[in-house]
Write a protein that holds these residues in place. Structure first.
Motif, mmCIF file in Angstrom:
data_model
loop_
_atom_site.group_PDB
_atom_site.id
_atom_site.type_symbol
_atom_site.label_atom_id
_atom_site.label_comp_id
_atom_site.label_asym_id
_atom_site.label_seq_id
_atom_site.Cartn_x
_atom_site.Cartn_y
_atom_site.Cartn_z
ATOM 1 N N SER A 219 52.337 -18.878 62.942
ATOM 2 C CA SER A 219 50.923 -18.518 62.881
ATOM 3 C C SER A 219 50.605 -17.830 61.553
ATOM 4 C CB SER A 219 50.573 -17.578 64.037
ATOM 5 O OG SER A 219 51.217 -16.325 63.847
ATOM 6 N N GLU A 220 49.333 -17.753 61.261
ATOM 7 C CA GLU A 220 48.875 -17.044 60.066
ATOM 8 C C GLU A 220 49.275 -15.580 60.152
ATOM 9 O OE1 GLU A 220 47.637 -16.563 56.381
ATOM 10 O OE2 GLU A 220 47.481 -18.501 57.377
ATOM 11 N N THR A 221 49.169 -15.009 61.348
ATOM 12 C CA THR A 221 49.530 -13.612 61.566
ATOM 13 C C THR A 221 51.009 -13.386 61.250
ATOM 14 O OG1 THR A 221 47.859 -13.441 63.288
ATOM 15 C CG2 THR A 221 49.566 -11.743 63.262
ATOM 16 N N GLU A 222 51.872 -14.266 61.759
ATOM 17 C CA GLU A 222 53.305 -14.130 61.495
ATOM 18 C C GLU A 222 53.605 -14.268 60.008
ATOM 19 O OE1 GLU A 222 57.628 -16.020 62.819
ATOM 20 O OE2 GLU A 222 55.784 -17.087 63.357
ATOM 21 N N LEU A 223 52.986 -15.237 59.374
ATOM 22 C CA LEU A 223 53.238 -15.462 57.954
ATOM 23 C C LEU A 223 52.753 -14.278 57.117
ATOM 24 C CD1 LEU A 223 54.544 -17.590 56.189
ATOM 25 C CD2 LEU A 223 52.329 -18.693 55.961
ATOM 26 N N THR A 224 51.626 -13.718 57.471
ATOM 27 C CA THR A 224 51.091 -12.559 56.760
ATOM 28 C C THR A 224 51.982 -11.337 56.951
ATOM 29 O OG1 THR A 224 48.849 -13.397 57.049
ATOM 30 C CG2 THR A 224 49.063 -11.084 56.480
ATOM 31 N N ALA A 225 52.536 -11.182 58.163
ATOM 32 C CA ALA A 225 53.374 -10.024 58.473
ATOM 33 C C ALA A 225 54.784 -10.135 57.894
ATOM 34 C CB ALA A 225 53.462 -9.844 59.981
ATOM 35 N N THR A 226 55.147 -11.316 57.452
ATOM 36 C CA THR A 226 56.488 -11.551 56.919
ATOM 37 C C THR A 226 56.525 -11.207 55.439
ATOM 38 O OG1 THR A 226 56.778 -13.354 58.478
ATOM 39 C CG2 THR A 226 58.257 -13.326 56.603
ATOM 40 N N ALA A 227 57.582 -10.532 55.036
ATOM 41 C CA ALA A 227 57.733 -10.185 53.626
ATOM 42 C C ALA A 227 58.105 -11.409 52.797
ATOM 43 C CB ALA A 227 58.809 -9.110 53.462
ATOM 44 N N GLY A 228 58.587 -12.462 53.455
ATOM 45 C CA GLY A 228 59.055 -13.651 52.748
ATOM 46 C C GLY A 228 58.038 -14.771 52.756
ATOM 47 N N THR A 229 58.556 -15.968 52.596
ATOM 48 C CA THR A 229 57.743 -17.179 52.490
ATOM 49 C C THR A 229 57.843 -17.991 53.776
ATOM 50 O OG1 THR A 229 59.597 -18.478 51.652
ATOM 51 C CG2 THR A 229 58.261 -17.279 50.015
ATOM 52 N N LEU A 230 57.108 -19.078 53.830
ATOM 53 C CA LEU A 230 57.214 -19.999 54.957
ATOM 54 C C LEU A 230 58.648 -20.510 55.073
ATOM 55 C CD1 LEU A 230 56.014 -21.656 57.259
ATOM 56 C CD2 LEU A 230 55.260 -23.340 55.549
ATOM 57 N N ALA A 231 59.292 -20.789 53.955
ATOM 58 C CA ALA A 231 60.692 -21.235 53.989
ATOM 59 C C ALA A 231 61.581 -20.191 54.648
ATOM 60 C CB ALA A 231 61.183 -21.552 52.579
ATOM 61 N N ASP A 232 61.324 -18.917 54.360
ATOM 62 C CA ASP A 232 62.109 -17.843 54.984
ATOM 63 C C ASP A 232 61.933 -17.822 56.502
ATOM 64 O OD1 ASP A 232 63.138 -16.886 52.522
ATOM 65 O OD2 ASP A 232 61.318 -15.699 52.203
ATOM 66 N N VAL A 233 60.725 -18.057 56.963
ATOM 67 C CA VAL A 233 60.462 -18.088 58.405
ATOM 68 C C VAL A 233 61.192 -19.267 59.042
ATOM 69 C CG1 VAL A 233 58.686 -18.318 60.192
ATOM 70 C CG2 VAL A 233 58.238 -16.908 58.168
ATOM 71 N N VAL A 234 61.173 -20.414 58.386
ATOM 72 C CA VAL A 234 61.886 -21.587 58.910
ATOM 73 C C VAL A 234 63.387 -21.313 58.946
ATOM 74 C CG1 VAL A 234 62.466 -24.016 58.478
ATOM 75 C CG2 VAL A 234 60.089 -23.233 58.264
ATOM 76 N N HIS A 235 63.931 -20.709 57.897
ATOM 77 C CA HIS A 235 65.360 -20.358 57.899
ATOM 78 C C HIS A 235 65.684 -19.455 59.092
ATOM 79 C CE1 HIS A 235 65.357 -20.874 53.228
ATOM 80 N NE2 HIS A 235 65.310 -22.028 53.861
ATOM 81 N N GLU A 236 64.777 -18.532 59.393
ATOM 82 C CA GLU A 236 64.977 -17.640 60.534
ATOM 83 C C GLU A 236 64.975 -18.427 61.840
ATOM 84 O OE1 GLU A 236 61.840 -14.797 62.212
ATOM 85 O OE2 GLU A 236 63.152 -13.496 61.015
ATOM 86 N N ARG A 237 64.088 -19.406 61.979
ATOM 87 C CA ARG A 237 64.038 -20.232 63.195
ATOM 88 C C ARG A 237 65.365 -20.970 63.381
ATOM 89 N NH1 ARG A 237 59.476 -18.125 63.448
ATOM 90 N NH2 ARG A 237 57.624 -19.050 64.345
ATOM 91 N N VAL A 238 65.909 -21.487 62.280
ATOM 92 C CA VAL A 238 67.191 -22.198 62.331
ATOM 93 C C VAL A 238 68.289 -21.247 62.795
ATOM 94 C CG1 VAL A 238 68.955 -23.356 60.918
ATOM 95 C CG2 VAL A 238 66.529 -23.903 60.581
ATOM 96 N N ALA A 239 68.347 -20.070 62.201
ATOM 97 C CA ALA A 239 69.391 -19.097 62.527
ATOM 98 C C ALA A 239 69.260 -18.566 63.948
ATOM 99 C CB ALA A 239 69.359 -17.937 61.533
ATOM 100 N N LEU A 240 68.042 -18.433 64.444
ATOM 101 C CA LEU A 240 67.817 -17.862 65.775
ATOM 102 C C LEU A 240 68.067 -18.835 66.903
ATOM 103 C CD1 LEU A 240 64.649 -15.651 65.181
ATOM 104 C CD2 LEU A 240 67.010 -14.899 65.588
ATOM 105 N N LEU A 241 68.320 -20.086 66.592
ATOM 106 C CA LEU A 241 68.547 -21.052 67.659
ATOM 107 C C LEU A 241 69.725 -20.647 68.534
ATOM 108 C CD1 LEU A 241 67.663 -23.637 69.007
ATOM 109 C CD2 LEU A 241 69.151 -24.887 67.452
ATOM 110 N N ASP A 242 70.774 -20.111 67.944
ATOM 111 C CA ASP A 242 71.928 -19.664 68.731
ATOM 112 C C ASP A 242 71.551 -18.542 69.696
ATOM 113 O OD1 ASP A 242 73.937 -21.360 67.899
ATOM 114 O OD2 ASP A 242 74.469 -20.108 66.182
ATOM 115 N N VAL A 243 70.665 -17.679 69.297
ATOM 116 C CA VAL A 243 70.238 -16.559 70.134
ATOM 117 C C VAL A 243 69.433 -17.064 71.334
ATOM 118 C CG1 VAL A 243 68.827 -14.452 70.198
ATOM 119 C CG2 VAL A 243 70.218 -14.988 68.188
ATOM 120 N N ARG A 244 68.687 -18.126 71.133
ATOM 121 C CA ARG A 244 67.809 -18.651 72.192
ATOM 122 C C ARG A 244 68.494 -19.631 73.125
ATOM 123 N NH1 ARG A 244 63.306 -19.417 67.916
ATOM 124 N NH2 ARG A 244 64.329 -21.398 67.710
ATOM 125 N N LYS A 245 69.779 -19.881 72.938
ATOM 126 C CA LYS A 245 70.480 -20.850 73.809
ATOM 127 C C LYS A 245 70.545 -20.349 75.227
ATOM 128 C CE LYS A 245 73.742 -22.946 70.635
ATOM 129 N NZ LYS A 245 75.117 -23.181 70.384
#
Length: 193
Positions: free
Chosen positions: A167-193
């Motif tokens: 969301s726009e809210t998440e992207l605004t609240a993130t210190a990084g870029t959209l790429a950083d958020v996507v990297h986080e989604r990839v890394a968090l997949l193990d946590v969400r199993k």
């Protein structure tokens, strides 16, 4: 890992995916194609490959095919049908193809996904060849199937934001870029199993 960029002209998606699978089987590499509009950068796929290999080593993989497991991580989700949205489209378009030599965790196989990662012994007799040589050969053969084009990093921001539910809210609240958020989604997949 090597990434091959290009534009795919796909008249017959099944035939195109079969060609990729054959390259993987004959070179002992995992060959997985992605719609480049969803791939934010090289790190996106490198991290997905690392995490997929770790899941396979631990016996925690969802997919039996290494390429599909990579796609699941790249997509940041465990549902194969949803992850396949990141695959090559029926009409082709910009693609990034991941090529990675198979190891004991991988192998070369085919489940019809365009990936090649299940060990079925079809490695073209290349198991003793240097992994970087196998990757180079596979990458060259994949490049022959594509029209040359720079596609990595040319992602569709709106499509990525929608697909990864950023969301726009998440992207605004993130210190990084959209790429950083996507990297986080990839890394968090193990946590969400």
């Amino acid at each position: 890992m090597r990434l091959v960029e290009g534009a795919a002209r796909v008249d017959d998606l099944d035939a195109f995916l079969a060609d990729l699978t054959a390259v993987g089987a004959e070179t002992g590499c995992t060959v997985q194609a992605f719609d480049a509009r969803y791939v934010v950068d090289r790190e996106h796929l490198a991290r997905a490959l690392d995490l997929a290999d770790r899941a396979i080593e631990r016996g925690e993989n969802v997919a039996r095919d290494r390429g599909v497991e990579v796609m699941l991580y790249a997509a940041g989700r465990r549902q194969i049908d949803r992850a396949l949205t990141m695959g090559v489209r029926e009409d082709g378009g910009p693609v990034v193809v991941l090529v990675a030599a198979d190891s004991a965790a991988g192998g070369a196989g085919d489940d019809g996904s365009g990936g090649s990662g299940e060990d079925d012994g079809r490695d073209g007799g290349r198991e003793d060849a240097d992994p970087s040589e196998r990757e180079a050969e596979a990458a060259e053969r994949v490049a022959d199937l594509l029209e040359p084009a720079e596609t990595l990093g040319e992602y569709d921001e709106a499509l990525v934001r929608d697909y990864f539910d950023v969301s726009e809210t998440e992207l605004t609240a993130t210190a990084g870029t959209l790429a950083d958020v996507v990297h986080e989604r990839v890394a968090l997949l193990d946590v969400r199993k």
